[in-house]
Structure formats: C-alpha cells, structure tokens
Motif scaffolding. Structure first.
Motif: not given
Ligand code: SAM
Length: 282
Positions: A14, A86, A88, A91-93, A116-117, A137, A162-163, A190-191, A220-222
């Motif tokens: 990620i 990015a 898993t 998971v929102s994918d 996984c974020a 989301f 997620y946002e 930005e994990l 990117e945010f959680v």
């Molecule tokens: N399948 C991915 C997972 O396993 O986390 C998530 C995919 S989803 C389309 C993307 C969202 O995940 C971003 O908008 C953000 O909310 C979160 N995300 C992904 N990478 C991130 C990171 N490095 N730091 C924080 N949030 C992240």
C-alpha cells in the motif's frame, strides 16, 4: 510449486514496496496470467521486481464480462494471480465476482495475504482492536453519508472507514455532527509511506487540525472511530434479548417476558418491546 487450475488472490503493498511478500512474488512470477485491476499500475510493481508474467485487465467495469473467460482458463488447468492497485483485493476493491464465480465453478481459490490499509491502521492506532467494523468508503453525498453514520451511532465496536482526500473534511464534519464532536478517533494517513501520520483526538479536534494543516489533507486516509463504550446496562439488555429468544420458542409471550425479566433484572416493558420486534421479524 503452484497447483494448476488455481486462482491466487495476491495482496500487494500500500506504499512501501518492501511489504510485498516473498510468497506473493514467487506466485506472481510462476502463474500463467496476472489479472490486474490496472495493468499499467501493476506493471510498475512487476517491473520493479523483474516479473514478466502476462497481464490482463480486470476492473470494476469489465469484471462481470471477463469472469467467464477467466474461469474457463482456470478450469483448463491454468493458474491466475489476481491483484489490485494496492493492498488486499476485494477489500474496497474489485475481485468479488471473480472469486465467487471461481468457487462456484469448483476452482481452488488461495489467498496470498499481505498489506491492507484498514488492518495496518487498526494495528497501530491505539483504539480497541478486539472487535471492529470495517465500513469501507462512506457514501459520496452528504445525505446518504449522514444516514449511514446514523445507523452506526450506537455501535460499540471500533469503526474503520476509507476516505479520499477530496472528501476527508466533509466526512469528518458529518462524523463529528453525528457521532458527536467529542468521540475519540484516529486519522491514519499515508501508511507505510514517507509521510505516514497517525493523529489521535476527538472528531472535532481532528477536523480542526486538518483545516489548519492543509498539507495534511493530501494523500490516503483511514479514519478509525472509537465505538460507543458499552455500559453494564447494554450488556444486561443484550443478555435479556438472548434469554428471551430461547424462552419465546417454548412459552406464551407473557410468560416468556415475565421469566426473562426475572432472570435478567431488565424491566418487563422493555423485554416486551423486544418480544414484539422478534415477532415482527418473524
Ligand atoms: N484494497 C486496499 C486495502 O487492502 O487496503 C484498499 C483499496 S481502496 C480502493 C483505497 C483506499 O484505501 C484509499 O482511499 C485509502 O482510504 C485506503 N488506503 C490505501 N492505501 C493507504 C495508505 N497507504 N494509507 C492510508 N490509507 C490507505
């Protein structure tokens, strides 16, 4: 060694490429085909690791039409690795239809875990982690978003969302109004990347901080929100519902209600309300 006719669901980093697992790399290089959400995006990862496996696009818009072809390919004994941009897959994918159809066709589906974020954020946020709810989301528009938050207001478990950066302020505003400005939360931004940031505080304080520190609005945010603390009364009411459910199958309603009240100490009229809602549910 790969098992022929298998779908491998492979997690990718990620942000930090060191989070790609050795097993994931081996599978990506050994499968007959990599099905990727975005072949250009995954191409960068594959080039970085010197992987030359053929790729094919399977994303939200063509997933349903591509699935039968991929399932046939698997049934013919070929192996596929499925990756998203990015983290898993599923998971929102995308990936749900592929995995479901593969399983229904009797194809072996193997997870290859990794980043996984949501889980990364939970593991370091310092909020209760024994039970949590992953909400993905929130809806993009304010009215349905607020309605979704309303339904979660009484939730006792830690909530994970997620946002995207362009909705983070609006979402935090709605969260603060519905869960309450004083509810504890954590922003995980930005994990695994250079500017990784964890910020804890009340929802109102987190929003104020983001408004002030505009550079923190990027990336990117959680969002993690502490659940509503569970009181002794909540626990007793839950127990009363459990007891009532058992008794109501064996006894007339009034007797079941009366016994449940005696056993749990919860007021009869409250239990009677549960009994009515159980009856309505059928
Ligand atoms: N399948 C991915 C997972 O396993 O986390 C998530 C995919 S989803 C389309 C993307 C969202 O995940 C971003 O908008 C953000 O909310 C979160 N995300 C992904 N990478 C991130 C990171 N490095 N730091 C924080 N949030 C992240």
């Amino acid at each position: 060694m790969l098992t022929p006719g298998t779908l491998y669901v492979v997690a990718t980093p990620i942000g930090n490429l060191e989070d790609m697992t050795p097993r994931g790399l081996r599978i990506l290089s050994e499968v007959d085909l990599i099905a990727a959400e975005d072949t250009r995006h995954s191409g960068k990862l594959l080039r970085h690791f010197g992987i030359h496996t053929r790729t094919e696009a399977i994303h939200e818009h063509n997933e349903r039409s591509q699935v039968p072809k991929l399932v046939e390919f698997l049934k013919a004994g070929k192996s596929i690795a499925f990756v998203t941009d990015a983290g898993t897959p599923l998971v929102s994918d995308p990936g749900f239809h592929l995995v479901r159809a593969s399983r229904q066709a009797g194809v072996r589906v193997v997870p290859v875990p990794g980043a996984c974020a949501a889980i990364a954020a939970l593991s370091a946020a310092g909020l209760p982690s024994d039970r949590f709810v992953f909400e993905g989301f929130p809806p993009a528009k304010s009215a349905p978003r607020r309605a979704a938050f309303e339904k979660l207001r009484e939730e006792n478990r830690t909530l994970i969302f997620y946002e995207s950066p362009h909705r983070i302020l609006e979402s935090l505003r709605d969260m603060s109004e519905i869960f309450g400005p004083d509810r504890e939360a954590v922003l995980a931004r930005e994990l695994t990347k250079h500017f990784e940031t964890f910020r804890s505080g009340t929802l109102a304080a987190l929003r104020d901080w983001l408004v002030r520190e505009t550079e923190q609005q990027l990336g990117e945010f959680v969002i993690l929100i502490q659940g509503l603390p569970r009181t002794a009364q909540d626990a007793a009411e839950e127990e009363a519902r459990r007891v009532l459910k058992i008794l109501i199958d064996e006894l007339p309603i009034s007797q079941a209600v009366s016994l449940a009240a005696q056993i749990t100490g919860i007021k009869k009229n409250k239990i009677y309300d549960y009994a009515l809602s159980l009856k309505e549910e059928g």
